[in-house]
Write an enzyme that holds these catalytic residues in place. Structure first.
Site, PDB file in Angstrom:
ATOM      1  N   LEU A 278       0.870  -1.169   0.000  1.00  0.00           N
ATOM      2  CA  LEU A 278       0.000   0.000   0.000  1.00  0.00           C
ATOM      3  C   LEU A 278       0.908   1.220   0.000  1.00  0.00           C
ATOM      4  O   LEU A 278       1.907   1.250   0.719  1.00  0.00           O
ATOM      5  CB  LEU A 278      -0.906   0.024   1.241  1.00  0.00           C
ATOM      6  N   ASP A 279       0.558   2.226  -0.797  1.00  0.00           N
ATOM      7  CA  ASP A 279       1.353   3.455  -0.820  1.00  0.00           C
ATOM      8  C   ASP A 279       1.410   4.070   0.575  1.00  0.00           C
ATOM      9  O   ASP A 279       0.536   3.836   1.420  1.00  0.00           O
ATOM     10  CB  ASP A 279       0.739   4.465  -1.790  1.00  0.00           C
ATOM     11  N   ALA A 280       2.418   4.906   0.799  1.00  0.00           N
ATOM     12  CA  ALA A 280       2.597   5.509   2.111  1.00  0.00           C
ATOM     13  C   ALA A 280       1.361   6.286   2.554  1.00  0.00           C
ATOM     14  O   ALA A 280       0.999   6.279   3.739  1.00  0.00           O
ATOM     15  CB  ALA A 280       3.820   6.422   2.109  1.00  0.00           C
TER      16      ALA A 280
END
Length: 226
Positions: A98-100
């Site tokens: 998952l992206d930051a």
């Protein structure tokens, strides 16, 4: 299992790090030097620098990933990581990414075979996303998402799409390309402002606040294997 996977399960290194140990001649199986093609069977004795190794118990963790935490075990920039946030006694790693700035359900495990299967599109594991977007997507834009969107790395698989509000949509994907949801929505003219994954592979975040995690139940693990 392959020797590098066995070493990873024993918690001594990542699979890549395990390969370096094997190449350096530091690993022996039943008294013989191990190789990258060595398979470890039940009852085999595996040693690292003369000390016998045993695999760690399998562990399965569901994390409610908060924003600002990166999906990795170590970050060169010193940012908080999901592995550090969980702090599990076993060496668990995230399944997918998952992206930051993306929040939501993230599975971590040391079961490499299951992690590989869950990440493979052929098994059609549901990944459910809720996206707040710029503007109000018309029906034509949502229809494009359901049919597949042409991106720079090819046409996406069809997604299941549901409108949750004027500027909020739910997408259910089986693929896991980098930044896929963001790229799909940008391609139809409605860039993402906020992205959340409330469910993954049938697991939801009920009872978990951002930053909290829990062990999966035996029934949940069995369902993932099925």
């Amino acid at each position: 299992m392959r020797l590098n996977a066995y070493l990873a399960r024993a918690g001594v290194a990542s699979r890549r790090g395990a390969e370096e140990l094997i190449r350096a001649g530091r690993v022996r199986v039943n008294g013989e030097p191990g190789s990258l093609t060595t398979f470890v069977e039940a009852g085999d004795r595996v040693e690292l620098d003369g000390a016998e190794l045993t695999p760690e118990p399998l562990a399965y963790v569901l994390l409610h990933k908060p924003a600002g935490v990166v999906t990795t075990a170590h970050d060169p920039q010193g940012r908080s990581t999901v592995v550090g946030l969980v702090g599990h006694p076993q060496r668990v790693v995230p399944v997918g990414r998952l992206d930051a700035d993306t929040t939501g359900a993230l599975l971590l495990t040391n079961d490499g075979a299951l992690a590989h299967a869950l990440a493979h599109p052929r098994y059609e594991v549901d990944k459910v996303y809720e996206a707040d977007v710029e503007g109000e997507p018309p029906d034509d834009a949502l229809r494009c998402l359901t049919e597949g969107v042409e991106l720079e790395d090819g046409l996406t698989a069809p997604a299941r799409v549901r409108r949750l509000g004027p500027s909020r949509v739910e997408l259910v994907l089986h693929e896991g390309r980098k930044h896929q949801v963001k790229r799909m929505l940008e391609a139809v003219g409605h860039p993402v402002r906020r992205l959340h994954r409330p469910r993954y592979a049938g697991l939801d975040l009920e009872g978990l606040a951002p930053g909290e995690w829990r062990e999966l139940t035996p029934d949940e693990v069995a369902a993932l294997r099925r």
